[in-house]
Design a protein around this motif. Sequence first.
Motif, PDB file in Angstrom:
ATOM      1  N   CYS A 196      43.937  43.331  41.981  1.00 31.09           N
ATOM      2  CA  CYS A 196      43.041  43.239  43.207  1.00 31.09           C
ATOM      3  C   CYS A 196      41.988  42.344  42.725  1.00 31.09           C
ATOM      4  N   PRO A 197      41.179  41.582  43.949  1.00 29.00           N
ATOM      5  CA  PRO A 197      40.309  40.684  43.561  1.00 29.00           C
ATOM      6  C   PRO A 197      38.878  41.180  43.214  1.00 29.00           C
ATOM      7  N   THR A 198      38.749  42.330  43.714  1.00 26.79           N
ATOM      8  CA  THR A 198      37.077  42.750  43.219  1.00 26.79           C
ATOM      9  C   THR A 198      37.458  44.240  42.742  1.00 26.79           C
ATOM     10  N   ARG A 199      36.207  44.563  42.132  1.00 26.10           N
ATOM     11  CA  ARG A 199      36.021  45.927  41.688  1.00 26.10           C
ATOM     12  C   ARG A 199      36.038  47.220  42.625  1.00 26.10           C
ATOM     13  N   GLU A 200      35.612  46.781  43.742  1.00 31.94           N
ATOM     14  CA  GLU A 200      35.350  47.681  44.952  1.00 31.94           C
ATOM     15  C   GLU A 200      36.943  48.036  45.634  1.00 31.94           C
ATOM     16  N   ILE A 227      45.720  49.828  38.517  1.00 32.96           N
ATOM     17  CA  ILE A 227      44.997  49.015  39.586  1.00 32.96           C
ATOM     18  C   ILE A 227      43.831  48.386  38.678  1.00 32.96           C
ATOM     19  N   GLY A 228      43.806  46.854  38.833  1.00 27.05           N
ATOM     20  CA  GLY A 228      42.976  46.427  38.212  1.00 27.05           C
ATOM     21  C   GLY A 228      42.560  44.753  38.595  1.00 27.05           C
ATOM     22  N   THR A 229      41.462  44.468  38.110  1.00 29.42           N
ATOM     23  CA  THR A 229      41.117  42.794  38.326  1.00 29.42           C
ATOM     24  C   THR A 229      41.696  42.240  37.360  1.00 29.42           C
ATOM     25  N   PRO A 230      42.235  40.786  37.574  1.00 24.08           N
ATOM     26  CA  PRO A 230      42.960  40.118  36.649  1.00 24.08           C
ATOM     27  C   PRO A 230      42.183  39.900  35.333  1.00 24.08           C
ATOM     28  N   GLY A 231      40.985  39.519  35.496  1.00 22.26           N
ATOM     29  CA  GLY A 231      40.230  39.481  34.040  1.00 22.26           C
ATOM     30  C   GLY A 231      40.214  40.427  33.284  1.00 22.26           C
ATOM     31  N   ARG A 232      40.029  41.763  33.785  1.00 20.33           N
ATOM     32  CA  ARG A 232      39.947  43.052  32.785  1.00 20.33           C
ATOM     33  C   ARG A 232      41.398  43.377  32.487  1.00 20.33           C
ATOM     34  N   VAL A 233      42.366  43.198  33.240  1.00 24.23           N
ATOM     35  CA  VAL A 233      43.585  43.532  32.907  1.00 24.23           C
ATOM     36  C   VAL A 233      44.244  42.577  31.688  1.00 24.23           C
ATOM     37  N   MET A 234      43.826  41.144  31.928  1.00 20.98           N
ATOM     38  CA  MET A 234      44.040  40.356  30.709  1.00 20.98           C
ATOM     39  C   MET A 234      43.334  40.838  29.395  1.00 20.98           C
ATOM     40  N   ASP A 235      42.273  41.303  29.701  1.00 23.35           N
ATOM     41  CA  ASP A 235      41.185  41.721  28.589  1.00 23.35           C
ATOM     42  C   ASP A 235      42.039  42.993  27.639  1.00 23.35           C
ATOM     43  N   ALA A 263      45.997  38.305  47.573  1.00 22.66           N
ATOM     44  CA  ALA A 263      46.267  37.241  46.901  1.00 22.66           C
ATOM     45  C   ALA A 263      45.491  35.954  46.972  1.00 22.66           C
ATOM     46  N   ASP A 264      45.121  35.871  48.548  1.00 27.53           N
ATOM     47  CA  ASP A 264      44.504  34.586  48.752  1.00 27.53           C
ATOM     48  C   ASP A 264      42.968  34.649  48.190  1.00 27.53           C
ATOM     49  N   GLU A 265      42.418  35.745  48.484  1.00 26.63           N
ATOM     50  CA  GLU A 265      41.166  35.942  47.807  1.00 26.63           C
ATOM     51  C   GLU A 265      40.881  35.812  46.297  1.00 26.63           C
ATOM     52  N   MET A 266      41.965  36.268  45.581  1.00 25.61           N
ATOM     53  CA  MET A 266      41.957  36.115  44.020  1.00 25.61           C
ATOM     54  C   MET A 266      42.141  34.617  43.708  1.00 25.61           C
ATOM     55  N   LEU A 267      42.885  33.811  44.635  1.00 25.20           N
ATOM     56  CA  LEU A 267      42.922  32.514  44.303  1.00 25.20           C
ATOM     57  C   LEU A 267      41.693  31.786  44.532  1.00 25.20           C
ATOM     58  N   ASN A 268      40.955  32.028  45.719  1.00 27.58           N
ATOM     59  CA  ASN A 268      39.650  31.417  45.920  1.00 27.58           C
ATOM     60  C   ASN A 268      38.474  31.764  44.795  1.00 27.58           C
ATOM     61  N   MET A 269      38.726  33.170  44.215  1.00 25.88           N
ATOM     62  CA  MET A 269      37.867  33.183  43.291  1.00 25.88           C
ATOM     63  C   MET A 269      38.359  32.893  41.801  1.00 25.88           C
ATOM     64  N   GLY A 270      39.242  32.038  41.873  1.00 27.34           N
ATOM     65  CA  GLY A 270      39.662  31.230  40.644  1.00 27.34           C
ATOM     66  C   GLY A 270      40.300  32.237  39.581  1.00 27.34           C
ATOM     67  N   PHE A 271      41.157  33.048  40.069  1.00 26.63           N
ATOM     68  CA  PHE A 271      41.860  33.926  39.093  1.00 26.63           C
ATOM     69  C   PHE A 271      43.416  33.330  39.038  1.00 26.63           C
ATOM     70  N   ARG A 272      43.762  32.063  39.418  1.00 26.04           N
ATOM     71  CA  ARG A 272      45.099  31.368  39.350  1.00 26.04           C
ATOM     72  C   ARG A 272      45.701  31.870  38.013  1.00 26.04           C
ATOM     73  N   GLU A 273      44.941  31.052  36.984  1.00 27.51           N
ATOM     74  CA  GLU A 273      45.471  31.185  35.513  1.00 27.51           C
ATOM     75  C   GLU A 273      45.864  32.500  35.222  1.00 27.51           C
ATOM     76  N   ASP A 274      44.752  33.398  35.378  1.00 27.44           N
ATOM     77  CA  ASP A 274      45.073  34.856  34.758  1.00 27.44           C
ATOM     78  C   ASP A 274      46.271  35.603  35.537  1.00 27.44           C
ATOM     79  N   ILE A 275      46.292  35.328  36.930  1.00 25.30           N
ATOM     80  CA  ILE A 275      47.523  35.771  37.677  1.00 25.30           C
ATOM     81  C   ILE A 275      48.902  35.293  36.879  1.00 25.30           C
ATOM     82  N   GLU A 276      48.926  33.879  36.936  1.00 23.02           N
ATOM     83  CA  GLU A 276      50.039  33.393  36.220  1.00 23.02           C
ATOM     84  C   GLU A 276      50.377  33.942  34.774  1.00 23.02           C
TER      85      GLU A 276
END
Length: 575
Positions: A77-81, A126-134, A154-167
């Motif tokens: 998910c893109p955000t904590r909330e 269920i998590g945000t890409p950055g913390r899942v990577m951690d 997914a579009d919002e995650m890309l807008n927030m710059g998470f593409r590298e983490d997702i891949e």
Amino acid sequence: MQFNELNLSEELIRAVDELGFSEMTEIQAQSIPLLLQGRDVVGRSNTGTGKTAAFGIPAVESITDDDRRSPVVLILCPTRELAMQACEEIRKFAKFKRSVKACAVYGGASMERQIMELKRGANIIIGTPGRVMDHMRRRTLRTDNLRTVILDEADEMLNMGFREDIEAILADVPEERQTVLFSATMPPEILAITEKYQRDPVQIKIKSSQKTVELIEQHFFQVAMGRKTDALKLLLSAYSPDSAMVFCNTKRMVDELTDELAKSGFRAAGIHGDMKQLQRTQVMNSFKSRATAILVATDVAARGIDVSGIDTVFNYDLPQDNEYYIHRIGRTGRAGLAGKAYTLITGRRQLSDLKDIARYTKAEITELPLPDRSCIADIKKEKLTLEIAGIDERPDSGAYEILDALAAKGIDSREAAARLISSRLRTELAGLPEFDMPKPLKKGSRSGAKTVRIDLSIGRSKHIAPNFILGALVDATGMTGQDFGKIDIFDNHTTVEVPEAESDYIIDSTNPMKINGHPVEVKLYKGGSSKERPYRQFADKRGSGRKFNDRGRKKRTDIFGDSIPDRRKRPKKHH
């Protein structure tokens, strides 16, 4: 299609019934059967269409008793909330399935606590890409047994710059898996991920723009520059929403507006990405419990907020994207209930942008006049009348004793009631701002609005042109070029004609200011010598006015008032 028509376990059907779900939404009816079959799915659907249940129910159903010790479903998910909200919903679906353990992992929260939850055998993460990577780097989250990966918003995650983490996450999980993607839009980046990481995905497109907004009554108000906060206070006082969201484009504006509303007695709280997680959680709990009536938020912070019973949405700032408008107003009008959405706009450009939004959403957004104090007073009287008429219980004896005591002092019951009602109305109207809607300057005619001149401490000596002046004023105030009138440039200063109602706002917005690299002070013009003649004059009729230099001779100018060299002059001969 009914949920009980699906081949779901008895425990899941029981949980769904308890939540009051019966008829599936369009996205649920199309995606749940496919996900239960293990197919890869790309779902295009907007906020408020039931996406969480669309992927959450199949995720819960896929868990077996053999999955008690390791993660088998990962939801990004893109955000904590949004992560917290999705985890909460999945736990509701899994209420009677003891084999399901859902765990939310996100930044801004205790890493140690999340590690403990993961060690207890969470099988839906269920998590945000950055913390899942951690967690993956720490080896506290193992992906060896993952069977399903779901990308939500997914579009919002890309807008927030998470593409590298997702891949990186998708590259690390088993190739033999189910990959599910939900998105409101389908930019090229989404299609690239689909092509690379999904196997023969089924495309599901829900035309939900109209469906999401068709039950929402949409209006807009034209507001003078600098008066949006006052306008919002009037609207909140007039409509008195039980639960409302106000959207701003910046975190700073969220903070400033929340402070202003709180000072005026409104039960308002703000939420944005710079707040600590504990503070955000407290704000959301307060809003859900109705202790806070007004939630001021940015678009990103509002992702994942799913609070039932929001009756009104206010767009304090016009959204920067048409899709954001749908996401915003989709917070109200849910579950078949009616809702209201109001947008505050300033100037012709924003009016044009709002018309684009109306065409995009195929919705009717009509203009309403701002209510004045007398209108609000009438609304308060009507509400108070209904409130008193709706009181069923009989007054107790103490009330009659007070009336008897007042009668002994010469105050009858009618007079006593009138005094109480008058006091109540005075209290409710006390904080309302005085608000006179100024008439805007119109091109070629200023008879409708009273104007004054402001003085800028820069002039001919700094090689300033009218377009420099106008561009700086428009940039600093957010107003349009048509809102400014005649510009007179002198040797050491410049005067500009502005609407009197906006003069204080313009002066506040432009101090300090730089024009062409020079610091400039702006103040109200008090008048100068009658012998002083402007070097340049500039009015709304760009290119059609006759310009004069300081010697009174005619000059050729372009549309911005800049001098055009006279090519008709013959060059001097050199001897």
